[in-house]
Design an enzyme around this catalytic site. Structure first.
Site, PDB file in Angstrom:
ATOM      1  N   GLU A 279       9.318   8.396   8.125  1.00  0.00           N
ATOM      2  CA  GLU A 279      10.471   9.200   7.109  1.00  0.00           C
ATOM      3  C   GLU A 279      11.119  10.783   7.466  1.00  0.00           C
ATOM      4  OE1 GLU A 279       8.236  11.102   4.007  1.00  0.00           O
ATOM      5  OE2 GLU A 279       9.657  10.138   1.779  1.00  0.00           O
ATOM      6  N   HIS A 300      -9.246  -7.189  18.051  1.00  0.00           N
ATOM      7  CA  HIS A 300      -9.778  -8.403  17.498  1.00  0.00           C
ATOM      8  C   HIS A 300      -8.505  -9.202  16.097  1.00  0.00           C
ATOM      9  CE1 HIS A 300     -13.978  -9.154  19.341  1.00  0.00           C
ATOM     10  NE2 HIS A 300     -13.159  -7.638  18.942  1.00  0.00           N
ATOM     11  N   LYS A 414      15.321   5.780  -6.685  1.00  0.00           N
ATOM     12  CA  LYS A 414      14.623   6.822  -7.688  1.00  0.00           C
ATOM     13  C   LYS A 414      15.388   6.246  -9.051  1.00  0.00           C
ATOM     14  CE  LYS A 414      12.262  10.249  -4.713  1.00  0.00           C
ATOM     15  NZ  LYS A 414      11.658  11.551  -4.442  1.00  0.00           N
TER      16      LYS A 414
END
Lengths: 424, 424
Positions: A279, A300, A414
């Site tokens: 960010e 792994h 938003k």
């Protein structure tokens, strides 16, 4: 000068075929020197509030008072999202107190939240709601539905069940706190969410989990002083780290940056760091993807790609003292099974060997590796690491020419979400 | 033909400025047609054992018998790493049974393992150790130290405390099982760890957690049939997905691929998928970094970078039915606080709106977005998703010209680690 809280080696990043060209690194280091001067100015003038947080004490007294007031609850649910939660979550690795149980509820998943409200013994549950702006939709919905559930459970005095951490100005969350008379603690105005772990945002949950928050700040202060007092950028881990990233980025070799601690206690830390890096620096068409893995387990899972894939990443391996630690493999049974190489070895011996092996195999295959080593993961060292990565991110922003403190790109979503919500 | 277990839309990936050139996508789609033919051949000849797993039943009877035998334990600890653990971990999202408590211990952290051995009520604890080869150092150390702890706790009959899942041939783990007389279940020889979740490796832990493993396989079978029966690659989600990735990679625009479910129940799933993608395709200098995030929470962490950063990623948003779900915000209090836009809304309404908003904001800013929607996360749909991503990975390997079933790059590190361990 303070002893360095951790050691950093760039040997496997500045040599070998994975290293950036020396001239490029030197240029970035020179730019980092200027960025360091800027940082020292900020410290001197108080322009960057973050730099003063580790040496504050007044707010910790307020936090301690509030923590003491909440000791009687069975559960404390921390409501907040992004920077209002990830720092506190990273601190759970050092959790000492079993009561109250401190839970972090960041994602507003309807099924999870319904289940949590049903699971809570609501009369014994306290909610700490954190939002810097006081207007975070997700957190507000959690707060308002929790208040509703409390009332339906017969709770008469809502104020006892909420603590609000938000900036000291009018906002929906502040309004909620005041409407029920709940305690309010201040989110600093000058510290953004993703830089807030050392403030009240991390301090109150930390204290409730039994952490020594003073030591957390002392570690942060030590890391800060090491950087501010460094004679050259090469002596300042946050500056040399930023320069290394910057030099690789300039060569088109920093699609991602991989944080790879070999310690369970730093697993959740990666989530906090990812927000910090992404960010702060992912803007203006620039930035690199933060990748958080864990050792040895992700050998792994992703080592294959790290070693043999495109090779456009920097690897930061973080080790702690593990050699000689943990349960030992009994010799007799190991030998009977043909496992002589494990006979008498402790789990920590394996982790130590594997961390070194991963560094070498990446290096040998042209991947730059930075190594950070700390004695152990306690409050002091965790605080130091947090400050290190915050400073490195800020300095990297300076080198890239982007503002590491804003996030203009999240606004559009938003607005759209609010529109879709209204449309139903 | 089976109903599709989920819907996929590539609209926001094949249009707009983030789309790969049409000619490039068409070329990749044509190559995917050939890869699909190869897949159908594998199904017909049984060459790829994975494709026959969803329709097996014999091994589930063995798994059910063993699960029934373990019902009396308080705790079942699953020991295994990478593909021997991540699939089972992804299944925990659907956990129904509270007893036995099934825990996954993959990372051999010395402090965590010492704490676990101390915490376990060992006489009531059973260990399921999983290793395809039977020679995994991390898992063997856990097994041998657990056996030691059991004996020190006064357990006389070790065999009752271990179930071993490994390939049917001689190995240290098989030798351990036989030396104590513990139950052994077969890890299929032809299915690699990261493709093993539908086999015994996921089935036994799944059954112990109360999952309907038959439905998991039924979902996988449905996803498989949808792909095998598709008239064109564009109708086969795994093929069109692979083609989309391949076309973007060919344009140098696939540094990473981001899996972004808007559902807590798919959070752990991302860890399984990351290994699948990274270890299968990260080789020969090729590959893309799998990034696993969660919605809405990571809007507050990484959306800034995804929207405004370098723009070299594909975003796969996975939504479930959330609209109208979860607790509702009481109108009166919301209105009093000036939160009219939240009044009467449910948490799931917000999640639904935010998922759509994120897709749009990414798309509008030139980021390709694939959307997958499923009704809910249950065994059927989770199995379908797992098969989808396994097939997509395999087909992508075919398109890239890499072998999606090997992991040659992890050997060097293992050899080095063993050497360092011996040197002490």
């Amino acid at each position: 000068m303070t002893t360095a809280p951790f050691t950093v080696s760039l040997d496997l990043a500045l040599s070998g075929t994975g290293a950036p060209p020396k001239a490029a690194y030197d240029r970035s280091l020179a730019a980092a020197a200027a960025a360091l001067d800027w940082l020292r100015d900020q410290k001197r003038t108080g322009g960057l509030e973050l730099l003063g947080v580790p040496s504050r004490a007044d707010d910790l007294r307020a936090a301690a008072r509030q923590a003491a007031a909440l000791k009687g609850f069975a559960t404390v649910a921390v409501l907040g999202i992004g920077g209002s939660s990830l720092g506190g979550q990273a601190l759970t690795a050092l959790r000492k107190a079993g009561k109250p149980v401190v839970e972090f509820h960041d994602n507003p998943d309807p099924f999870s939240w319904a289940a949590a409200l049903k699971r809570f013994d609501l009369k014994k549950t306290h909610f700490i709601a954190i939002s810097k702006s006081g207007g975070t939709a997700e957190t507000l919905m959690q707060v308002l539905t929790a208040a509703d559930a409390l009332e339906k459970a017969g709770v008469k005095t809502l104020k006892k069940h909420f603590t609000i951490i938000t900036e000291p100005h009018a906002s929906p969350l502040a309004g909620f706190a005041d409407s029920i008379g709940a305690a309010r603690l201040d989110h600093p105005l000058g510290v953004g969410g993703r830089y807030s772990v050392l403030t009240m945002v991390g301090a109150l949950p930390g204290l409730l989990m039994g952490l020594n928050v003073k030591q957390l700040r002392a570690g942060a202060q030590a890391a800060l002083e090491q950087v501010l007092n460094a004679r050259t950028p090469a002596d300042a881990p946050a500056a040399s780290g930023a320069a290394l990233h910057h030099a690789l980025a300039g060569e088109g070799r920093l699609a991602s940056t991989v944080l790879w601690p070999y310690a369970d206690a730093l697993a959740v830390f990666g989530g906090w760091w990812k927000q910090l890096w992404a960010e702060s620096l992912g803007k203006d068409g620039q930035g690199s993807t933060p990748v958080s893995v864990l050792g040895p387990v992700d050998q792994h899972s992703q080592l294959q790609m790290f070693r043999d894939g495109p090779g456009t990443a920097l690897y930061t391996l973080v080790s702690v003292d593990t050699k000689g630690k943990g349960p030992a493999v009994p010799r007799a049974r190991a030998n009977r099974l043909g496992l002589q190489y494990l006979a008498g070895k402790k789990l920590g011996d394996l982790v130590d060997a594997e961390c070194r092996a991963t560094a070498q195999t990446l290096f040998k295959n042209g991947r730059p590796v930075r190594r950070i080593h700390l004695g152990k993961v306690d409050e002091f060292h965790l605080g130091a690491l947090m400050m290190h990565f915050m400073l490195e991110t800020i300095l990297m922003g300076r080198l890239m020419g982007v503002n590491p403190f804003d996030q203009p790109g999240v606004e559009e979503g938003k607005v759209l979400a609010r529109q879709y919500l209204a449309e139903g």
